[in-house]
Design a protein around this motif. Structure first.
Motif, mmCIF file in Angstrom:
data_model
loop_
_atom_site.group_PDB
_atom_site.id
_atom_site.type_symbol
_atom_site.label_atom_id
_atom_site.label_comp_id
_atom_site.label_asym_id
_atom_site.label_seq_id
_atom_site.Cartn_x
_atom_site.Cartn_y
_atom_site.Cartn_z
ATOM 1 N N ASP A 24 -63.255 -22.189 15.685
ATOM 2 C CA ASP A 24 -64.280 -23.234 15.677
ATOM 3 C C ASP A 24 -63.874 -24.362 14.727
ATOM 4 N N LYS A 25 -63.230 -23.987 13.624
ATOM 5 C CA LYS A 25 -62.782 -24.995 12.655
ATOM 6 C C LYS A 25 -61.587 -25.785 13.184
ATOM 7 N N GLY A 26 -60.839 -25.175 14.117
ATOM 8 C CA GLY A 26 -59.676 -25.860 14.667
ATOM 9 C C GLY A 26 -58.368 -25.215 14.256
ATOM 10 N N MET A 27 -58.139 -23.993 14.689
ATOM 11 C CA MET A 27 -56.884 -23.308 14.389
ATOM 12 C C MET A 27 -55.729 -23.994 15.123
ATOM 13 N N LYS A 28 -54.624 -24.214 14.423
ATOM 14 C CA LYS A 28 -53.516 -24.970 15.003
ATOM 15 C C LYS A 28 -52.332 -24.108 15.413
ATOM 16 N N TYR A 29 -52.256 -22.874 14.866
ATOM 17 C CA TYR A 29 -51.051 -22.090 15.064
ATOM 18 C C TYR A 29 -51.349 -20.730 15.692
ATOM 19 N N TYR A 30 -50.357 -20.185 16.370
ATOM 20 C CA TYR A 30 -50.462 -18.856 16.951
ATOM 21 C C TYR A 30 -49.108 -18.151 16.822
ATOM 22 N N THR A 31 -49.117 -16.847 17.002
ATOM 23 C CA THR A 31 -47.878 -16.074 17.079
ATOM 24 C C THR A 31 -47.828 -15.431 18.460
ATOM 25 N N GLU A 32 -46.663 -14.984 18.866
ATOM 26 C CA GLU A 32 -46.514 -14.432 20.210
ATOM 27 C C GLU A 32 -46.659 -12.911 20.246
ATOM 28 N N GLY A 33 -47.334 -12.349 19.285
ATOM 29 C CA GLY A 33 -47.592 -10.920 19.315
ATOM 30 C C GLY A 33 -48.582 -10.564 20.414
ATOM 31 N N VAL A 34 -48.603 -9.274 20.780
ATOM 32 C CA VAL A 34 -49.518 -8.775 21.811
ATOM 33 C C VAL A 34 -50.198 -7.520 21.292
ATOM 34 N N THR A 35 -51.504 -7.393 21.541
ATOM 35 C CA THR A 35 -52.219 -6.182 21.155
ATOM 36 C C THR A 35 -53.405 -5.976 22.095
ATOM 37 N N GLU B 174 -46.527 -22.612 17.906
ATOM 38 C CA GLU B 174 -46.165 -21.226 17.612
ATOM 39 C C GLU B 174 -45.516 -21.126 16.234
ATOM 40 N N VAL B 175 -45.922 -20.122 15.477
ATOM 41 C CA VAL B 175 -45.267 -19.838 14.195
ATOM 42 C C VAL B 175 -44.175 -18.816 14.471
ATOM 43 N N PRO B 176 -42.915 -19.186 14.363
ATOM 44 C CA PRO B 176 -41.835 -18.234 14.658
ATOM 45 C C PRO B 176 -41.758 -17.126 13.616
ATOM 46 N N ALA B 177 -41.162 -16.021 14.004
ATOM 47 C CA ALA B 177 -41.073 -14.859 13.123
ATOM 48 C C ALA B 177 -40.368 -15.195 11.817
ATOM 49 N N TRP B 178 -39.337 -16.042 11.876
ATOM 50 C CA TRP B 178 -38.590 -16.353 10.655
ATOM 51 C C TRP B 178 -39.457 -17.115 9.651
ATOM 52 N N ALA B 179 -40.377 -17.965 10.179
ATOM 53 C CA ALA B 179 -41.249 -18.732 9.290
ATOM 54 C C ALA B 179 -42.248 -17.813 8.588
ATOM 55 N N LEU B 180 -42.701 -16.776 9.301
ATOM 56 C CA LEU B 180 -43.630 -15.821 8.704
ATOM 57 C C LEU B 180 -43.002 -15.076 7.528
ATOM 58 N N GLN B 181 -41.679 -14.904 7.593
ATOM 59 C CA GLN B 181 -40.999 -14.232 6.494
ATOM 60 C C GLN B 181 -41.081 -15.055 5.202
ATOM 61 N N TRP B 182 -41.087 -16.369 5.339
ATOM 62 C CA TRP B 182 -41.261 -17.233 4.177
ATOM 63 C C TRP B 182 -42.717 -17.288 3.750
ATOM 64 N N THR C 20 -49.303 -10.362 4.550
ATOM 65 C CA THR C 20 -48.345 -9.484 3.897
ATOM 66 C C THR C 20 -47.128 -9.328 4.797
ATOM 67 N N ARG C 21 -46.104 -8.697 4.261
ATOM 68 C CA ARG C 21 -44.879 -8.495 5.042
ATOM 69 C C ARG C 21 -45.151 -7.678 6.303
ATOM 70 N N LEU C 22 -45.934 -6.618 6.154
ATOM 71 C CA LEU C 22 -46.208 -5.763 7.301
ATOM 72 C C LEU C 22 -47.171 -6.420 8.283
ATOM 73 N N LEU C 23 -48.088 -7.240 7.772
ATOM 74 C CA LEU C 23 -48.982 -7.970 8.663
ATOM 75 C C LEU C 23 -48.196 -9.001 9.471
ATOM 76 N N ALA C 24 -47.227 -9.629 8.825
ATOM 77 C CA ALA C 24 -46.368 -10.587 9.524
ATOM 78 C C ALA C 24 -45.626 -9.903 10.662
ATOM 79 N N ARG C 25 -45.205 -8.670 10.418
ATOM 80 C CA ARG C 25 -44.519 -7.920 11.470
ATOM 81 C C ARG C 25 -45.493 -7.541 12.586
ATOM 82 N N THR C 26 -46.718 -7.150 12.196
ATOM 83 C CA THR C 26 -47.711 -6.722 13.174
ATOM 84 C C THR C 26 -48.076 -7.843 14.143
ATOM 85 N N ILE C 27 -48.294 -9.054 13.629
ATOM 86 C CA ILE C 27 -48.772 -10.141 14.488
ATOM 87 C C ILE C 27 -47.666 -10.759 15.341
ATOM 88 N N THR C 28 -46.447 -10.250 15.189
ATOM 89 C CA THR C 28 -45.356 -10.668 16.083
ATOM 90 C C THR C 28 -44.891 -9.512 16.970
#
Length: 344
Positions: free
Chosen positions: A203-214, A267-275, A294-302
């Motif tokens: 609702d606020k206007g999210m600009k980014y997404y990751t290509e993870g699937v769940t 899209e936020v690429p996986a490498w950017a999430l590492q930073w 977190t590191r593991l959350l970054a892995r989860t959402i990709t």
């Protein structure tokens, strides 16, 4: 008497509403500071609904407080255990373990001590690992201790082990493993946590997404599965509850449409999430702020995890609500609740 823990949460509140339509004696456990009035909002449509809410017996008790929790078990024959803490911040590990794992152990022990007939535990798909060579994750997927699992998953897996321990001691149990649960939370504050925050952020206007699937599921479907399992002869089984598997990009776009907003385009690429998780860790270290990624959350959402609900569909004959309908319904309620300030 039926006992429900986590009665003021997204699943717990909907469970109380459904149970109250058929059960006369219901007791709900709530933590100090929980908003019972928000739950009452779910029962405000008619005098009959309000009367049903009035028959629910509310008991203040934390699942980690054994003496207070013991009082709640008096005369109870069935238990729905939906209380839990959700966090992926490693600094919350001990709190997660105390609430989710030790709290569940307390519930199991009191079920056994009070000769409870059956326990239904709400777990999570987070406790399931993908089998090598398999496209879909099923109930047969075993916890992989060699994986680097996030703190929430560890605490929920520990809780499942306590439930299975109870089954070995003669307690009939069923476990439901929902994906990400979507639904209208009780009270306006409910939009600040869990899946409600997705609607807030978009609702606020999210600009980014990751290509993870769940996997995702409607809260009403989770409740329906819980009640059907408890009213059946099924025991000592677990069931995945996922309506559909979708990428985060697809989900965010659908929610944005339901809110009349423009969905995220970048899209936020996986490498950017590492930073990003490293920067977030440094910020938390310097300021004491809560971790956002977190590191593991970054892995989860990709990660791309596909879940199968074939078992529950076949054994209960249940058809899930289409995800598009759920998102449209929740979106309308979000817009209405924000305008009215109710969240009901």
């Amino acid at each position: 008497m039926i006992l429900v823990t986590g009665g003021t949460g997204l699943i717990g509140a909907r469970l109380l509403y459904s149970l109250s339509r058929k059960e006369e004696k219901i007791r709900a456990v709530y933590r100090k500071g929980s908003d019972i009035d928000a739950v009452a909002g779910l029962f405000s449509a008619s005098e009959e609904d309000r009367a049903r809410f009035g028959r629910i017996e509310w008991v203040e008790a934390d699942i980690t407080d054994i003496p207070a929790l013991s009082n709640a078990f008096e005369g109870v024959r069935r238990v729905y255990h939906a209380a839990a803490l959700i966090s992926f911040d490693p600094s919350d590990y001990y709190l997660l373990k105390k609430t989710n794992t030790e709290g569940t152990a307390n519930v199991v022990n009191l079920c056994i001590a009070n000769a409870v007939e059956k326990l239904c535990y709400v777990s999570s798909v987070a406790t399931l690992s993908k089998k090598v060579g398999e496209e879909f994750i099923t109930e047969e997927a075993q916890w992989n201790m060699e994986e680097e699992n996030n703190v929430y998953a560890i605490s929920k897996y520990g809780a499942e082990m306590e439930v299975w321990r109870g089954s070995q001691e003669g307690l009939d149990v069923v476990i439901v493993n929902p994906g990400i649960v979507l639904g209208v939370p009780p009270g306006i504050a409910g939009w600040n946590k869990g899946s409600g925050r997705l609607f807030q952020e978009l609702d606020k206007g999210m600009k980014y997404y990751t290509e993870g699937v769940t996997g995702y599921v409607d809260a009403e479907d989770v409740v329906a599965i819980m009640i059907r399992l408890m009213n059946s002869d099924i025991k000592n089984e677990k069931y995945i509850a996922v309506s559909e598997n979708r990428s985060y990009r697809e989900l965010f776009a659908a929610i944005a449409r339901a809110l009349g907003k423009e969905g995220p385009k970048k899209e936020v690429p996986a490498w950017a999430l590492q930073w990003l998780w490293r920067l977030d860790w440094l910020k938390s270290l310097l300021t004491g702020s809560k971790r956002k990624i977190t590191r593991l959350l970054a892995r989860t959402i990709t990660s791309k995890n596909l879940y199968s609900s074939d078992k529950v569909k076949e054994e209960l004959g249940l058809e899930f609500r289409p995800l598009s309908e759920t998102i449209t319904f929740v979106g309308k309620n979000y817009v209405s609740s924000v305008k009215k300030g109710t969240g009901r």
